[in-house]
Design a protein around this motif. Structure first.
Motif, PDB file in Angstrom:
ATOM      1  N   SER A   7       0.854  -1.184   0.000  1.00  0.00           N
ATOM      2  CA  SER A   7       0.000   0.000   0.000  1.00  0.00           C
ATOM      3  C   SER A   7       0.887   1.229   0.000  1.00  0.00           C
ATOM      4  CB  SER A   7      -0.898  -0.030   1.235  1.00  0.00           C
ATOM      5  OG  SER A   7      -0.109  -0.253   2.384  1.00  0.00           O
ATOM      6  N   ASP A   8       0.233   2.397   0.006  1.00  0.00           N
ATOM      7  CA  ASP A   8       0.986   3.639  -0.123  1.00  0.00           C
ATOM      8  C   ASP A   8       1.973   3.881   0.983  1.00  0.00           C
ATOM      9  OD1 ASP A   8      -1.805   5.551  -1.389  1.00  0.00           O
ATOM     10  OD2 ASP A   8      -0.253   4.370  -2.372  1.00  0.00           O
ATOM     11  N   ASP A   9       1.706   3.292   2.167  1.00  0.00           N
ATOM     12  CA  ASP A   9       2.529   3.743   3.283  1.00  0.00           C
ATOM     13  C   ASP A   9       3.617   2.758   3.674  1.00  0.00           C
ATOM     14  OD1 ASP A   9       0.007   3.001   5.813  1.00  0.00           O
ATOM     15  OD2 ASP A   9       0.773   1.884   4.104  1.00  0.00           O
ATOM     16  N   SER A  11       7.370   1.696   3.587  1.00  0.00           N
ATOM     17  CA  SER A  11       8.588   2.430   3.240  1.00  0.00           C
ATOM     18  C   SER A  11       9.827   1.583   3.409  1.00  0.00           C
ATOM     19  CB  SER A  11       8.716   3.687   4.090  1.00  0.00           C
ATOM     20  OG  SER A  11       8.436   3.419   5.422  1.00  0.00           O
ATOM     21  N   GLN A 141       8.334   2.456  -0.750  1.00  0.00           N
ATOM     22  CA  GLN A 141       8.849   3.754  -1.175  1.00  0.00           C
ATOM     23  C   GLN A 141      10.120   4.063  -0.408  1.00  0.00           C
ATOM     24  OE1 GLN A 141       5.551   6.373  -0.478  1.00  0.00           O
ATOM     25  NE2 GLN A 141       5.176   6.424  -2.672  1.00  0.00           N
ATOM     26  N   ASP A 218       6.021   7.690   6.824  1.00  0.00           N
ATOM     27  CA  ASP A 218       6.317   7.338   5.434  1.00  0.00           C
ATOM     28  C   ASP A 218       6.007   8.531   4.528  1.00  0.00           C
ATOM     29  OD1 ASP A 218       3.327   6.809   4.312  1.00  0.00           O
ATOM     30  OD2 ASP A 218       3.553   6.315   6.427  1.00  0.00           O
ATOM     31  N   HIS A 220       3.981   9.024   2.054  1.00  0.00           N
ATOM     32  CA  HIS A 220       2.601   9.354   1.736  1.00  0.00           C
ATOM     33  C   HIS A 220       1.965  10.160   2.854  1.00  0.00           C
ATOM     34  CE1 HIS A 220      -1.399   8.852   0.115  1.00  0.00           C
ATOM     35  NE2 HIS A 220      -1.801   8.381   1.276  1.00  0.00           N
ATOM     36  N   SER A 221       2.256   9.774   4.103  1.00  0.00           N
ATOM     37  CA  SER A 221       1.622  10.467   5.229  1.00  0.00           C
ATOM     38  C   SER A 221       2.254  11.818   5.499  1.00  0.00           C
ATOM     39  CB  SER A 221       1.722   9.615   6.493  1.00  0.00           C
ATOM     40  OG  SER A 221       1.341   8.310   6.213  1.00  0.00           O
ATOM     41  N   ARG A 222       3.430  12.080   4.930  1.00  0.00           N
ATOM     42  CA  ARG A 222       4.079  13.351   5.220  1.00  0.00           C
ATOM     43  C   ARG A 222       3.282  14.528   4.705  1.00  0.00           C
ATOM     44  NH1 ARG A 222      10.597  12.962   4.709  1.00  0.00           N
ATOM     45  NH2 ARG A 222      10.807  11.335   6.272  1.00  0.00           N
ATOM     46  N   THR A 223       2.457  14.290   3.707  1.00  0.00           N
ATOM     47  CA  THR A 223       1.693  15.407   3.158  1.00  0.00           C
ATOM     48  C   THR A 223       0.680  15.936   4.168  1.00  0.00           C
ATOM     49  OG1 THR A 223       0.270  13.745   2.164  1.00  0.00           O
ATOM     50  CG2 THR A 223       1.929  14.729   0.766  1.00  0.00           C
TER      51      THR A 223
END
Lengths: 288, 406
Positions: A7-9, A11, A141, A218, A220-223
């Motif tokens: 998934s997106d998160d 790392s 990522q 990660d 993605h969550s940094r945004t």
């Protein structure tokens, strides 16, 4: 066998640890405590997501090596956490001894202002990340975290800049956490160019809290988070003749070396300046 | 007594090769006529027999597996060899780092041909955008301008500038093609513009030519001589066939002439022009250029930026060290005092053209057996084990690296 769902998160965090003995001998925070903070941080990264992957690289004065790779132990699933970390500490001790031997046999004079081999460590990290990229379209990522204490070595400038541009091209952020006394211009530029986070914690005894709060998320969550922003990145260049930072200077159009004063000849490439160019219109036709 | 009879009947002789062929041809013609109602061209027959879409496979999750890329790998391998031989020879060759490049896009009737999908013009515009980004990435101190040829006349689409955004915006606008193309007009126009460029810059033209002819108002040879005297290096990428005059221009001015075979080849050829090429020393004067290295302003400093005339806080822009005016992005020329403003990473970006990486030596795959004693079982760089059969190995003095062969 179920295929891994990235998934997106998820790392891949590559942590570059400065183990320069000249710096740690006189550092405010003892190395043993620092290593404990680091281990807790790595542990917490692995707890955030079962697919998270952490690699630790140690940076010495004349060499670098891999200390820990979380994918080694995970085959059996229930690896003994204490044993893995004990192995990592043993590896670091071996590495520091080996690096000291290397430095001594190198013949280079090392003193308390010696720089650690940041360029080598960044290259190793980027090699590992390239390997992960080539393993398929689904991968975690990647990002790089540099824990740096030693001062910058100006002889590594071109190599570090090349690593920074490679990281920028592969879209790998380089985060930096300074555990030493002074700011690092290289890492400030690295974090700025690759959109990473640069932090110099004020209270080193609480290092784990800084690491967990700022660097553990990660990409993605940094945004969604408000992370420390560096304002004053110093992009001024230093002149090749005196090594002082200048804000206006002269640049050779052939080799791009920077000078603070007007010179008749470039010391790097030897081109003479303001020579009158042979006018090709008036040159006699040599074919005849 | 044996009545003539075409095909099989009257032949008693042992079936010769020609006899067999005749039979096959008859069968083929019958097949084709039955299917298509006409005879297939030779090139169409290639697609009738070789259905490349049938070579696609799916893996267990339904995604397409990439097609076997053996030819691609071999081509890459050969390219690496070529690069390696060029690199060892070009170890310390001076490169033109400050480049003033004009891209000439041919928008004549020939650019609306649809042999490149959707049309030659669309493909050229798309790849020119990628090229401009790559160009500014590799040469941060350089400038690019765009010129188009339409109806035999050339127009300047964008002024020569140091930032990619304005160029790309113009490319993305509506482009129409019509009329003839004229190489002489293009060269004349760009020659006029490049004359105004400072003497330390390297002047280059890149023509993306789709037409097969050129309609010129005068003698193109004179124009070529003029360009040669002004030390302009002209390269051409053709999308149709090879044309003598293009080859002549490139040979005379020292550029390169290449023809694209298909879209991906075109992209490769175009991107090959992004890194700086070896420079001819007489072509540009060595000069000490005065440059400024601005810093970011203080956070609480509010001023009007000189590029957009908008109010910006000091922390969002840079302050010119000579006239203290606010500029938004680097590299640029200060609008007030004309000082070139760059930051040290921009200069550092060009250093790797000056100090190229030493080429790696490829090591044969039987080497790993000896490696076990020498360097361990894993690649130094990425810790990958060497046992995988599909790998290429590269040796730099002291270390052995492994890389996938795709």
């Amino acid at each position: 066998m179920t295929s891994k769902v990235y998934s997106d998160d998820v790392s891949l965090a590559v942590v570059v640890v400065d183990t320069n003995p000249f710096f740690w001998a006189s550092a405010a925070l003892p190395f043993a405590d620092f290593f404990a903070h680091l281990i807790h941080y790595v542990n917490s990264l692995l707890l955030l997501n079962h697919l998270n992957h952490v690699v630790v690289i140690a940076t010495g004065v004349s060499s670098c090596t891999y200390i820990f790779d979380s994918s080694d132990a995970s085959a059996s699933g229930s690896a003994d956490v204490a044993a893995t970390f004990a192995k990592a500490s043993r590896k670091i001790e071996e590495f520091i001894a080996q690096d000291a031997r290397c430095t001594a046999s190198n013949g280079s004079v090392a003193d308390s202002n010696s720089a650690s081999l940041l360029s080598g460590a960044l290259s190793l990290a980027l090699c590992y990340i390239q390997r992960v990229f080539r393993s398929g379209t689904r991968h975690p990522q990647p990002r790089i975290l540099c824990l740096q204490g030693s001062p910058d070595g100006p002889e590594q400038y071109v190599a570090v800049m090349n690593s920074i541009f490679s990281a920028q091209r592969s879209m790998v952020p380089i985060d930096s956490c300074i555990v030493g006394a002074q700011d690092s211009a290289f890492l400030q530029q690295a974090s700025y160019i690759t959109s990473g986070v640069y932090l110099k914690p004020q209270e080193l005894s609480g290092l784990f809290q800084y690491l967990a709060a700022v660097f553990a998320t990660d990409l993605h969550s940094r945004t969604f988070l408000r992370l420390p922003k560096t304002l004053g990145v110093d992009f001024r260049a230093s002149c090749f003749c005196h090594k002082k930072t200048i804000d206006m200077g002269y640049v050779c159009s052939v080799c791009l070396s920077i000078f603070c004063k007007y010179h008749k000849k470039c010391s790097t490439c030897g081109s003479e300046f303001n020579r009158v160019m042979p006018d090709l219109n008036s040159m006699p036709d040599q074919r005849q | 007594m044996y009545g003539g009879g075409g095909g099989g009947g009257g032949f008693n002789a042992p079936s010769t090769a020609s006899g067999r062929r005749r039979n096959q041809e008859d069968e083929e013609e019958e097949e084709e006529e039955a299917g298509e109602g006409r005879v297939l061209e030779a090139w169409e027959r290639a697609y009738a027999d070789d259905r490349s879409w049938e070579a696609l496979q799916e893996d267990d999750s339904g995604l397409l597996r990439p097609i076997d890329t053996k030819t691609l790998v071999h081509a890459q391998y050969r390219r690496r060899l070529l690069l390696r031989s060029a690199a060892t020879a070009a170890a310390r060759i001076q490169k033109g780092l400050i480049r003033y490049l004009y891209i000439v896009i041919d928008l004549s009737r020939a650019a609306s041909e649809m042999d490149y999908r959707p049309s030659r013009m669309a493909v050229v515009a798309k790849h020119a955008e990628a090229f401009i980004r790559e160009f500014f990435d590799q040469n941060p101190l350089s400038h690019v301008g765009i010129v188009t040829i339409k109806d035999g006349i050339c127009h300047r689409l964008t002024e020569i500038g140091g930032s990619p955004e304005s160029q790309i915006k113009a490319l993305m606008g509506k482009l129409e093609c019509s009329g003839d193309s004229s190489l002489q007009n293009a060269l004349e126009l760009v020659h006029g513009y490049l004359d105004q460029v400072p003497s330390y810059g390297h002047k280059e033209i890149l023509i993306l030519y789709s037409a097969l002819n050129t309609c010129d108002p005068g003698d193109i040879m004179e124009t070529i001589e003029k360009c040669k005297k002004s030390k302009i290096r002209c390269s051409i990428i053709g999308l149709a066939a090879e044309i003598f005059i293009c080859k002549h221009i490139c040979e005379e001015t020292g550029g390169s002439y290449t023809i694209a075979l298909d879209e991906s080849h075109f992209k490769e050829l175009l991107l090959e022009h992004a890194p700086p090429s070896p420079a001819i020393a007489e072509y540009a004067a060595a000069n000490l250029i005065k440059m400024g290295f601005p810093q970011r302003g203080a956070e609480d400093l509010i001023s009007i930026c000189s590029c957009h005339k908008k109010i910006k806080s000091g922390a969002e822009g840079y302050i010119c060290p000579r006239c203290k005016v606010n500029v938004c992005e680097l590299p640029t020329e200060c609008r007030t005092c004309g000082l070139t403003l760059v930051s040290s990473p921009h200069l550092a970006r060009s250093y790797h053209h000056l100090f190229p990486v030493q080429p790696f030596d490829e090591v044969s795959s039987i080497y790993p057996n000896k490696l076990g004693q020498k360097g361990g079982q894993k690649c130094y760089g990425c810790q990958q084990s060497f046992i995988n059969p599909g790998m290429l190995f590269f040796d730099i003095p002291k270390l052995v690296y492994a890389t996938f062969s795709l």
